[in-house]
Design a protein around this motif. Structure first.
Motif, mmCIF file in Angstrom:
data_model
loop_
_atom_site.group_PDB
_atom_site.id
_atom_site.type_symbol
_atom_site.label_atom_id
_atom_site.label_comp_id
_atom_site.label_asym_id
_atom_site.label_seq_id
_atom_site.Cartn_x
_atom_site.Cartn_y
_atom_site.Cartn_z
ATOM 1 N N UNK A 36 -49.971 19.639 55.075
ATOM 2 C CA UNK A 36 -49.778 20.564 56.197
ATOM 3 C C UNK A 36 -50.619 20.144 57.408
ATOM 4 N N UNK A 37 -51.849 19.726 57.148
ATOM 5 C CA UNK A 37 -52.725 19.273 58.244
ATOM 6 C C UNK A 37 -52.141 18.024 58.910
ATOM 7 N N UNK A 38 -51.685 17.070 58.092
ATOM 8 C CA UNK A 38 -51.110 15.837 58.631
ATOM 9 C C UNK A 38 -49.836 16.118 59.416
ATOM 10 N N UNK A 39 -49.037 17.080 58.945
ATOM 11 C CA UNK A 39 -47.810 17.439 59.653
ATOM 12 C C UNK A 39 -48.122 18.014 61.032
ATOM 13 N N UNK A 40 -49.175 18.825 61.106
ATOM 14 C CA UNK A 40 -49.589 19.384 62.398
ATOM 15 C C UNK A 40 -50.056 18.274 63.329
ATOM 16 N N UNK A 41 -50.825 17.322 62.770
ATOM 17 C CA UNK A 41 -51.315 16.187 63.569
ATOM 18 C C UNK A 41 -50.142 15.367 64.080
ATOM 19 N N UNK A 42 -49.200 15.033 63.191
ATOM 20 C CA UNK A 42 -48.037 14.224 63.587
ATOM 21 C C UNK A 42 -47.155 14.975 64.582
ATOM 22 N N UNK A 43 -47.117 16.294 64.443
ATOM 23 C CA UNK A 43 -46.283 17.102 65.356
ATOM 24 C C UNK A 43 -46.774 16.988 66.789
#
Length: 455
Positions: A36-43
């Motif tokens: 979830x953290x990585x998805x926010x970063x990539x977003x």
């Protein structure tokens, strides 16, 4: 033999897996939080939480038709040349674009019809009109120049420029490539001297084919040549040798998403129906609680596979969907093996003296070696495919590897733990506080002593 005995002794131990369910449940939760953290970063950094391929988003494609020149031996060489072209595309508007290839390049056809298809996404921050007007024509032009033409390597030493091609240069006959190459070089000499300061002074007679190595052309200048990267790049670009037998490059057109919203909905619906039928079958064949535990384990596998694809930002395409469905079938098979053993153990005369956790642990222990062996043998094959397989298969192999590990973990740890929890629903702890010694002591206390009878 000693190693085998130690290995067997290790798996004969009771690891009390079900009792450690808090730790077991925490492991996938931690992975999900990281994802979830990585998805926010990539977003926020890349504009999309998931790396969706053209199968989902649409994009562009080109076909490099190579015919008989494409074979198993040089396939990877052509792939490398194509990747190099897409890394830096120089368009007519003097801009350089980094175009991302979507998924694996696909080899199609054989013999005269052999070709390579390449899908690529729209460059971020570039409009569709700019892609059509500048980027796509530049890609086709660069592919024709770098892939279809024979590009030489260059060596500059003192006043001699040596160009080496992959194939022998046939300097005889009407179609004399050496003559064309001489003319091409003489045409660019003035530009090289003025733009780069190459300091080249040559005439046609100084451009000769090496008689010992007919793959080489030597260009001798009457003055020392000022060597530089710009000089080498300019000479190589100007001395490409056209290959009439290489084929052509077509495409650059917009292609729609093959995994459309409707198709994706149908795929999700099919998987959902399959899970419902699995639940019904396992519920009838074993217990409803067994079916629910298996379905939860399958959801775990799906989420973990998506989580790792998000963490590694690997492209999601139709190949991933195929890998996902493959893992669901593999994982449910492992879970059913364990619950089949649970059912057998529940029929045992000792079952009434065992808690759900004890039953689950016993069943895990009895099937653990089988589950581990099955996973290891399958992993060996998939890892080998990932290491030495073609690029199309490698993209399929990574989610399979993650799914195998997740499926084995869920079958051994997640599904039995939830089954044990479901067995306790609506029942007090006293119903499962089985201790044969304590029961025996309580029974003896209840017996009336002979001295008490006299009283």
């Amino acid at each position: 033999m000693k190693l085998k005995n130690k290995f067997d002794a290790l798996f004969d131990k009771d690891f009390h897996i079900v009792e450690k369910r808090k730790i077991i449940f925490a492991i996938p939760l931690a992975i999900i939080v990281v994802a979830a953290i990585m998805m926010i970063v990539f977003r926020f950094t890349m504009g999309s939480a998931f790396n969706l391929g053209t199968d989902f988003t649409g994009g562009y494609s080109v076909d490099i038709k190579l015919g008989n020149k494409l074979n198993e031996e040089n396939r990877q060489t052509y792939y490398g040349k194509i990747e190099e072209v897409f890394t830096a595309v120089k368009a007519e508007n003097d801009k350089t674009y980094k175009v991302e290839i979507s998924g694996a390049m696909q080899s199609q056809g054989s013999g005269d019809t052999a070709s390579i298809r390449v899908k690529y996404s729209q460059v971020k921050g570039v409009s569709e009109s700019e892609m059509s007007r500048y980027v796509n024509p530049a890609i086709i032009s660069a592919l024709e120049e770098k892939v279809l033409n024979k590009v030489p390597s260059i060596d500059v030493k003192d006043n001699v420029i040596t160009l080496t091609y992959d194939e022998v240069i046939n300097a005889d006959g009407d179609n004399n490539p050496l003559s064309e190459l001489k003319t091409a070089f003489l045409n660019i000499v003035g530009k090289l001297n003025s733009d780069i300061g190459a300091n080249i002074t040559v005439d046609e007679s100084s451009i000769v084919l090496n008689e010992e190595n007919k793959k080489q052309i030597s260009i001798t200048s009457s003055t020392a040549v000022n060597d530089s990267k710009k000089l080498r790049a300019a000479v190589v670009a100007g001395m490409n040798m056209p290959d009439m037998y290489s084929g052509s490059v077509t495409g650059g057109d917009m292609v729609g998403a093959t995994v459309s919203t409707e198709l994706l909905f149908n795929a999700v619906l099919a998987v959902a129906l399959a899970l419902i039928f699995m639940l019904c079958y396992i519920g009838l064949r074993f217990q409803l609680s067994s079916g629910l535990a298996c379905i939860i384990a399958l959801f775990h596998d799906i989420i973990i596979m998506f989580a790792f694809m998000a963490i590694c930002h690997i492209e999601l395409n139709s190949t991933f969907i195929a890998a996902l469905i493959t893992i669901l079938g593999y994982s449910i098979n492992n879970s059913i093996i364990i619950f089949d053993r649970v059912r057998e153990n529940m029929r045992s005369v000792y079952a009434k003296n065992m808690t759900p956790e004890m039953l689950a642990n016993k069943s895990i222990k009895e099937t653990l070696m089988r589950s581990i062996n099955t996973t290891i043998t399958t992993l060996i094959m998939i890892v080998m495919v990932a290491l030495i397989g073609v690029s199309d298969i490698k993209i399929f192999a990574f989610p399979i590897i993650i799914g195998l590990l997740a499926g084995t973990f869920s079958s051994i740890c997640i599904a039995p733990s939830f089954w044990a929890l479901f067995q306790r629903v609506g029942k007090s702890k006293a119903n499962f506080n089985i201790d044969t010694k304590s029961k025996k002591n309580k029974a003896e206390k209840k017996k009336v002593k002979p001295s008490e009878l006299g009283a």
